[in-house]
Enzyme design. Structure first.
Site, mmCIF file in Angstrom:
data_model
loop_
_atom_site.group_PDB
_atom_site.id
_atom_site.type_symbol
_atom_site.label_atom_id
_atom_site.label_comp_id
_atom_site.label_asym_id
_atom_site.label_seq_id
_atom_site.Cartn_x
_atom_site.Cartn_y
_atom_site.Cartn_z
ATOM 1 N N GLY A 1 -60.840 34.441 -28.646
ATOM 2 C CA GLY A 1 -60.466 34.156 -30.031
ATOM 3 C C GLY A 1 -61.637 33.426 -30.663
ATOM 4 O O GLY A 1 -61.985 32.328 -30.245
ATOM 5 N N GLY A 2 -62.262 34.086 -31.627
ATOM 6 C CA GLY A 2 -63.453 33.488 -32.246
ATOM 7 C C GLY A 2 -63.188 33.088 -33.686
ATOM 8 O O GLY A 2 -64.083 33.127 -34.528
ATOM 9 N N GLY A 3 -61.963 32.721 -33.968
ATOM 10 C CA GLY A 3 -61.598 32.326 -35.334
ATOM 11 C C GLY A 3 -61.967 30.888 -35.614
ATOM 12 O O GLY A 3 -63.009 30.392 -35.161
ATOM 13 N N GLN A 4 -61.099 30.220 -36.359
ATOM 14 C CA GLN A 4 -61.389 28.847 -36.792
ATOM 15 C C GLN A 4 -61.556 27.902 -35.605
ATOM 16 O O GLN A 4 -62.553 27.191 -35.517
ATOM 17 C CB GLN A 4 -60.242 28.344 -37.684
ATOM 18 C CG GLN A 4 -60.076 29.109 -38.980
ATOM 19 C CD GLN A 4 -61.041 28.612 -40.024
ATOM 20 O OE1 GLN A 4 -62.254 28.792 -39.899
ATOM 21 N NE2 GLN A 4 -60.522 27.987 -41.061
ATOM 22 N N ASN B 1 -47.782 36.846 -31.467
ATOM 23 C CA ASN B 1 -48.731 36.214 -30.555
ATOM 24 C C ASN B 1 -48.429 36.521 -29.086
ATOM 25 O O ASN B 1 -49.354 36.578 -28.266
ATOM 26 C CB ASN B 1 -48.788 34.705 -30.813
ATOM 27 C CG ASN B 1 -49.586 34.397 -32.070
ATOM 28 O OD1 ASN B 1 -50.132 35.306 -32.703
ATOM 29 N ND2 ASN B 1 -49.651 33.138 -32.449
ATOM 30 N N ILE C 1 -54.175 27.538 -26.375
ATOM 31 C CA ILE C 1 -53.938 26.786 -27.616
ATOM 32 C C ILE C 1 -53.030 27.588 -28.567
ATOM 33 O O ILE C 1 -52.390 27.032 -29.451
ATOM 34 C CB ILE C 1 -55.262 26.436 -28.342
ATOM 35 C CG1 ILE C 1 -56.278 25.815 -27.384
ATOM 36 C CG2 ILE C 1 -55.014 25.501 -29.514
ATOM 37 C CD1 ILE C 1 -57.567 25.333 -28.055
ATOM 38 N N ASN D 1 -50.163 29.436 -30.546
ATOM 39 C CA ASN D 1 -48.764 29.047 -30.769
ATOM 40 C C ASN D 1 -47.806 30.232 -30.719
ATOM 41 O O ASN D 1 -48.245 31.354 -30.942
ATOM 42 C CB ASN D 1 -48.654 28.385 -32.149
ATOM 43 C CG ASN D 1 -48.928 26.894 -32.084
ATOM 44 O OD1 ASN D 1 -48.490 26.222 -31.156
ATOM 45 N ND2 ASN D 1 -49.627 26.385 -33.080
ATOM 46 N N HIS E 1 -44.382 21.402 -28.083
ATOM 47 C CA HIS E 1 -45.250 21.286 -29.263
ATOM 48 C C HIS E 1 -44.529 21.888 -30.465
ATOM 49 O O HIS E 1 -44.813 22.992 -30.899
ATOM 50 C CB HIS E 1 -46.565 22.026 -28.999
ATOM 51 C CG HIS E 1 -47.545 21.909 -30.126
ATOM 52 N ND1 HIS E 1 -48.017 20.706 -30.578
ATOM 53 C CD2 HIS E 1 -48.148 22.851 -30.892
ATOM 54 C CE1 HIS E 1 -48.870 20.916 -31.567
ATOM 55 N NE2 HIS E 1 -48.952 22.209 -31.778
HETATM 56 P P1 A3D Z 1 -57.702 32.206 -36.473
HETATM 57 O O1 A3D Z 1 -58.803 31.579 -37.252
HETATM 58 O O2 A3D Z 1 -56.890 33.255 -37.153
HETATM 59 O O3 A3D Z 1 -58.332 32.811 -35.137
HETATM 60 C C1 A3D Z 1 -57.613 33.597 -34.255
HETATM 61 C C2 A3D Z 1 -58.539 34.690 -33.767
HETATM 62 O O4 A3D Z 1 -57.840 35.469 -32.804
HETATM 63 C C3 A3D Z 1 -59.002 35.650 -34.879
HETATM 64 O O5 A3D Z 1 -60.414 35.626 -34.982
HETATM 65 C C4 A3D Z 1 -58.505 37.014 -34.395
HETATM 66 O O6 A3D Z 1 -59.396 38.077 -34.666
HETATM 67 C C5 A3D Z 1 -58.365 36.775 -32.904
HETATM 68 N N1 A3D Z 1 -57.496 37.740 -32.242
HETATM 69 C C6 A3D Z 1 -56.405 38.364 -32.735
HETATM 70 N N2 A3D Z 1 -55.910 39.215 -31.822
HETATM 71 C C7 A3D Z 1 -56.697 39.125 -30.736
HETATM 72 C C8 A3D Z 1 -56.698 39.758 -29.469
HETATM 73 N N3 A3D Z 1 -55.787 40.669 -29.154
HETATM 74 N N4 A3D Z 1 -57.656 39.416 -28.610
HETATM 75 C C9 A3D Z 1 -58.585 38.485 -28.920
HETATM 76 N N5 A3D Z 1 -58.644 37.864 -30.102
HETATM 77 C C10 A3D Z 1 -57.711 38.187 -30.997
HETATM 78 O O7 A3D Z 1 -56.682 31.093 -35.936
HETATM 79 P P2 A3D Z 1 -57.008 29.603 -35.427
HETATM 80 O O8 A3D Z 1 -58.255 29.619 -34.625
HETATM 81 O O9 A3D Z 1 -56.905 28.667 -36.580
HETATM 82 O O10 A3D Z 1 -55.724 29.344 -34.508
HETATM 83 C C11 A3D Z 1 -55.551 30.051 -33.312
HETATM 84 C C12 A3D Z 1 -54.190 29.783 -32.693
HETATM 85 O O11 A3D Z 1 -54.069 28.409 -32.352
HETATM 86 C C13 A3D Z 1 -52.990 30.071 -33.615
HETATM 87 O O12 A3D Z 1 -51.965 30.699 -32.876
HETATM 88 C C14 A3D Z 1 -52.544 28.688 -34.066
HETATM 89 O O13 A3D Z 1 -51.179 28.644 -34.408
HETATM 90 C C15 A3D Z 1 -52.832 27.889 -32.819
HETATM 91 N N6 A3D Z 1 -52.950 26.437 -33.023
HETATM 92 C C16 A3D Z 1 -52.489 25.644 -32.023
HETATM 93 C C17 A3D Z 1 -52.587 24.271 -32.134
HETATM 94 C C18 A3D Z 1 -52.079 23.390 -31.031
HETATM 95 O O14 A3D Z 1 -52.311 22.203 -31.046
HETATM 96 C C19 A3D Z 1 -51.320 23.967 -29.947
HETATM 97 C C20 A3D Z 1 -53.159 23.697 -33.277
HETATM 98 C C21 A3D Z 1 -53.617 24.539 -34.270
HETATM 99 C C22 A3D Z 1 -53.516 25.919 -34.143
#
Ligand code: A3D
Length: 323
Positions: free
Chosen positions: A11-14, A97, A120, A122, A177
């Site tokens: 996952g290379g997002g935020q 997810n 991480i 959700n 969580h």
């Molecule tokens: P985001 O910036 O959307 O990044 C998620 C990345 O996952 C995107 O770049 C997508 O392209 C990629 N992705 C989607 N499908 C796939 C796949 N099949 N294989 C590989 N990569 C894929 O989100 P984010 O980085 O802000 O958040 C990621 C996750 O963390 C979300 O589910 C949030 O709800 C969760 N999160 C958890 C916490 C905790 O403290 C537990 C806090 C904040 C966010």
């Protein structure tokens, strides 16, 4: 290149981007950033790597869309999946997810069978459960990040309220969580001084001190939502990344840190076969010990409530055929 401990970020997002940058800044190892979006992880890692001279770090970074590149990873941190939008609960992300985590877990099992996995994505407790089930890795090697962040949020609010350094605040959040998480008020302290005592001294009024604490506990429970509401798109990403890095560092450097981690309980806290947030000792073998705190009746009731919420999520996943 790629001679150091290998950290794979799925996952290379935020959050993934900040994880890559922090891993490099802290020189934890070499970094592979995987995403299904073409070129994006390659762009992010190139950008971070080009700051290496300025930031003064030695680390190799590679972005990829090919799971083969995570081969041999020591640690895998998973953020693949959708984040919340305003008005959504974490649980609303379950089906989408779970499908993503299923495919991620199959690839981790295939390409990085000896790795330690920190989830991480959700809804956290459910996604960790699924990750462990599909990889089949020993539970000590599959954990979730939530408690480190929730505790850091609670500690921050306490420090701001008391006007003291956050470095001196020890505060822990247990349970799932979600909205039922359990900030442990009785154990919260500032370098050994109980927070409730300090609040009572500040206000010279027990009722007011309690009211202020209740507000901080509520804010902690809603802290993720508070950020989602302000950001409008996406959810918190700096603090979740920092929190997971603290866990990865504890494992890579065998620090034996005592951190609240989403870990599989096998009878501890009278909970059997369920992933829930509890304090653990984190070292080179992953979860090396689960610490069982004595909870009073009120805390136990809150914990039971939180455990029931996690059970509901796990049951939903079973109904949907994921488990
Ligand atoms: P985001 O910036 O959307 O990044 C998620 C990345 O996952 C995107 O770049 C997508 O392209 C990629 N992705 C989607 N499908 C796939 C796949 N099949 N294989 C590989 N990569 C894929 O989100 P984010 O980085 O802000 O958040 C990621 C996750 O963390 C979300 O589910 C949030 O709800 C969760 N999160 C958890 C916490 C905790 O403290 C537990 C806090 C904040 C966010």
């Amino acid at each position: 290149c790629f001679t150091r401990p290998k950290i794979a970020l799925i996952g290379g997002g935020q959050i993934g981007g900040v994880l890559a940058q922090l891993s490099a800044l802290k020189e934890l190892g070499d970094v592979v950033l995987f995403d299904i979006v073409e070129d994006m992880p390659q762009g992010k890692t190139l950008d971070i790597a080009e700051a290496s001279r300025v930031d003064g770090f030695d680390a190799c970074l590679r972005g990829t869309n090919d799971y083969k590149d995570i081969a041999g990873a020591n640690i895998v941190i998973v953020t693949a999946g959708l984040p919340r939008k305003p008005g959504m609960s974490r649980d609303d992300l379950l089906t989408t997810n779970a499908n993503i985590i299923k495919s991620v877990a199959e690839n981790i099992k295939k390409y990085a069978p000896d790795s330690y996995v920190i989830v991480i994505s959700n809804p956290l407790d459910a996604m960790v459960t699924l990750m462990q089930k599909i990889t089949g890795f020993p539970a000590e090697r599959v954990i979730g990040q939530a408690g480190v962040l929730d505790s850091s949020r609670f500690a921050s609010f306490i420090a701001w309220e008391l006007g003291v350094s956050v470095k001196d605040v020890n505060a822990m959040v247990l349970g799932g969580h979600g909205d039922t998480m359990v900030p442990l008020v009785r154990y919260a302290n500032v370098n050994g001084c109980p927070v409730m005592e300090l609040l009572e001294k500040k206000y010279n009024d027990k009722a007011k001190a309690k009211e202020v604490m209740v507000a901080m506990v509520e804010r902690t429970k809603q802290a993720g939502g508070e950020v989602v509401k302000l950001l409008k798109t996406g959810s918190a990403f700096y603090s979740p990344a920092s929190s997971a890095i603290q866990m990865a560092e504890a494992i890579l450097k065998d620090e034996k840190r005592v951190l609240p981690v989403c870990a599989l309980l096998k009878g501890e806290y009278s909970i059997d076969n369920l992933y829930v947030g509890v304090p653990v000792v984190l070292g080179k073998n992953g979860v090396e010990k689960i610490i069982e705190l004595d909870l009073d009746a009120e805390e136990q009731a809150l914990m039971d409530n939180s455990v029931n919420a996690v059970k509901d999520l796990v049951e939903a996943m079973t109904r949907l055929g994921f488990l």
